[in-house]
Scaffold this active site. Sequence first.
Site, mmCIF file in Angstrom:
data_model
loop_
_atom_site.group_PDB
_atom_site.id
_atom_site.type_symbol
_atom_site.label_atom_id
_atom_site.label_comp_id
_atom_site.label_asym_id
_atom_site.label_seq_id
_atom_site.Cartn_x
_atom_site.Cartn_y
_atom_site.Cartn_z
ATOM 1 N N SER A 143 0.895 -1.208 0.127
ATOM 2 C CA SER A 143 0.085 0.077 0.028
ATOM 3 C C SER A 143 0.842 1.410 -0.051
ATOM 4 O O SER A 143 1.989 1.118 0.412
ATOM 5 C CB SER A 143 -0.930 -0.083 1.308
ATOM 6 O OG SER A 143 -1.516 1.192 1.580
ATOM 7 N N TYR A 156 -2.616 -0.516 10.461
ATOM 8 C CA TYR A 156 -2.566 -0.866 9.119
ATOM 9 C C TYR A 156 -1.469 -0.436 8.427
ATOM 10 O O TYR A 156 -0.711 -1.454 7.780
ATOM 11 C CB TYR A 156 -4.049 -0.338 8.268
ATOM 12 C CG TYR A 156 -4.041 -0.573 6.817
ATOM 13 C CD1 TYR A 156 -4.384 -1.697 6.404
ATOM 14 C CD2 TYR A 156 -3.407 0.548 5.841
ATOM 15 C CE1 TYR A 156 -4.279 -2.100 4.887
ATOM 16 C CE2 TYR A 156 -3.817 0.166 4.536
ATOM 17 C CZ TYR A 156 -3.899 -0.911 4.102
ATOM 18 O OH TYR A 156 -4.010 -1.272 2.500
HETATM 19 N N1 LIG Z 1 -8.515 -0.338 -2.193
HETATM 20 C C1 LIG Z 1 -7.414 0.437 -1.692
HETATM 21 O O1 LIG Z 1 -7.633 1.788 -1.613
HETATM 22 C C2 LIG Z 1 -6.274 -0.024 -1.328
HETATM 23 C C3 LIG Z 1 -5.113 0.664 -1.137
HETATM 24 C C4 LIG Z 1 -3.805 0.104 -0.676
HETATM 25 C C5 LIG Z 1 -3.809 -1.233 -0.562
HETATM 26 N N2 LIG Z 1 -4.793 -2.025 -0.972
HETATM 27 C C6 LIG Z 1 -4.604 -3.398 -0.697
HETATM 28 O O2 LIG Z 1 -5.123 -4.188 -1.754
HETATM 29 C C7 LIG Z 1 -5.205 -5.375 -1.201
HETATM 30 C C8 LIG Z 1 -6.694 -5.927 -1.936
HETATM 31 O O3 LIG Z 1 -7.676 -5.260 -1.321
HETATM 32 P P1 LIG Z 1 -8.773 -4.323 -2.197
HETATM 33 O O4 LIG Z 1 -8.883 -3.063 -2.085
HETATM 34 O O5 LIG Z 1 -9.047 -5.127 -3.229
HETATM 35 O O6 LIG Z 1 -10.402 -4.821 -1.162
HETATM 36 P P2 LIG Z 1 -11.476 -5.586 -1.371
HETATM 37 O O7 LIG Z 1 -12.490 -5.517 -2.590
HETATM 38 O O8 LIG Z 1 -12.163 -5.512 0.079
HETATM 39 O O9 LIG Z 1 -10.810 -7.043 -1.364
HETATM 40 C C9 LIG Z 1 -10.200 -7.854 -0.566
HETATM 41 C C10 LIG Z 1 -10.186 -9.272 -0.774
HETATM 42 O O10 LIG Z 1 -9.343 -10.037 0.291
HETATM 43 C C11 LIG Z 1 -10.256 -11.229 0.772
HETATM 44 N N3 LIG Z 1 -10.009 -11.605 2.069
HETATM 45 C C12 LIG Z 1 -10.409 -10.611 3.182
HETATM 46 N N4 LIG Z 1 -9.595 -11.160 4.207
HETATM 47 C C13 LIG Z 1 -9.300 -12.590 4.006
HETATM 48 C C14 LIG Z 1 -8.641 -13.678 4.459
HETATM 49 N N5 LIG Z 1 -8.611 -13.758 5.738
HETATM 50 N N6 LIG Z 1 -8.468 -14.833 3.765
HETATM 51 C C15 LIG Z 1 -8.622 -14.629 2.404
HETATM 52 N N7 LIG Z 1 -9.138 -13.596 1.729
HETATM 53 C C16 LIG Z 1 -9.378 -12.400 2.547
HETATM 54 C C17 LIG Z 1 -11.771 -10.736 0.290
HETATM 55 O O11 LIG Z 1 -12.760 -11.668 0.006
HETATM 56 P P3 LIG Z 1 -13.452 -12.197 1.653
HETATM 57 O O12 LIG Z 1 -13.814 -11.254 2.566
HETATM 58 O O13 LIG Z 1 -14.652 -13.163 0.858
HETATM 59 O O14 LIG Z 1 -12.312 -13.415 2.126
HETATM 60 C C18 LIG Z 1 -11.694 -10.069 -1.141
HETATM 61 O O15 LIG Z 1 -11.673 -10.876 -1.955
HETATM 62 C C19 LIG Z 1 -5.292 -5.648 0.254
HETATM 63 O O16 LIG Z 1 -4.154 -6.078 0.607
HETATM 64 C C20 LIG Z 1 -5.163 -4.024 0.472
HETATM 65 O O17 LIG Z 1 -4.563 -4.040 1.767
HETATM 66 C C21 LIG Z 1 -5.885 -1.634 -1.159
#
Ligand SMILES: NC(=O)c1ccc[n+]([C@@H]2O[C@H](COP(=O)([O-])OP(=O)(O)OC[C@H]3O[C@@H](n4cnc5c(N)ncnc54)[C@H](OP(=O)(O)O)[C@@H]3O)[C@@H](O)[C@H]2O)c1
Length: 246
Positions: A143, A156
Amino acid sequence: MTAGIDGKVIVLTGASSGIGAATARLLAAKGARLMIGARGQERLSHIQNEITAAGGICQSQIVDVSDAASVSALVAAALSAYGQVDVLINNAGVMPISMLDQLRVAEWDAMVDINLKGVLYGVAAVLPIFRAQKSGHIITTASTAAHKTVAGQSVYSATKFAVRAFCEGLRQEAGRDFRVTVISPGMTQTAFASHITDPAMRERLEKAGTDIAISPDALARAMAFAIEQPDDVDVGEIIVRPTAQP
Ligand SMILES: NC(=O)c1ccc[n+]([C@@H]2O[C@H](COP(=O)([O-])OP(=O)(O)OC[C@H]3O[C@@H](n4cnc5c(N)ncnc54)[C@H](OP(=O)(O)O)[C@@H]3O)[C@@H](O)[C@H]2O)c1
């Protein structure tokens, strides 16, 4: 390991939503053979069906990355289905951010267990395979919070700083055997903010999301770029954020 994406076996966690789902779609379109995982069956099956209906190769398995045995089982399922594993993408993550005074300790635990220990368990599952093959690629979603901490995001941010530090050590230990990449997204349009339980914090993040966030497809393209480089080229880290992000 062959260069490019076509034919590679890719294990991807957090694939049912957001950045993971966009990445699964793009890599499948480029010919990867996927094993995707997340906790919730319904959304995971939806993505898998969408990919296979479009002609992609995709299997799925429920995984909770905070459970080492569950992550090992996901990697074992990919090995059994396809006979090899070429890439692991540690993408699953949660961001229930809040001010520390609120003492939402269970949410601190969840961030450490999923964002940090989940990555360690993923590496533990593929490391012996990649050493034996003398090839492989571990990509981890960090991130911009892995580079800069702001109030309300301390825990976080701590997990993401830790992931970057860990991946740099992993890269040095990998030697010639496998590649290590960190992809650091900025504000991206996903379901992320909806999981924040502090109402004021959620509202702030959702507003920022609406105002400046970029498409998860931008992160998917970064993942693909790292994978399709020649074997002797290790893309160490890519930061992809909105032009407007401070
Ligand atoms: N969106 C942003 O602005 C942003 C910015 C910086 C970094 N990120 C990073 O990007 C990555 C993806 O996030 P996203 O933004 O795409 O969020 P998201 O749409 O909420 O997707 C998160 C994914 O992770 C899965 N997940 C959560 N906890 C889990 C667990 N314990 N075991 C297996 N799967 C799990 C969720 O499915 P289930 O809940 O069904 O398990 C979902 O498929 C993360 O690592 C996040 O820290 C996001």
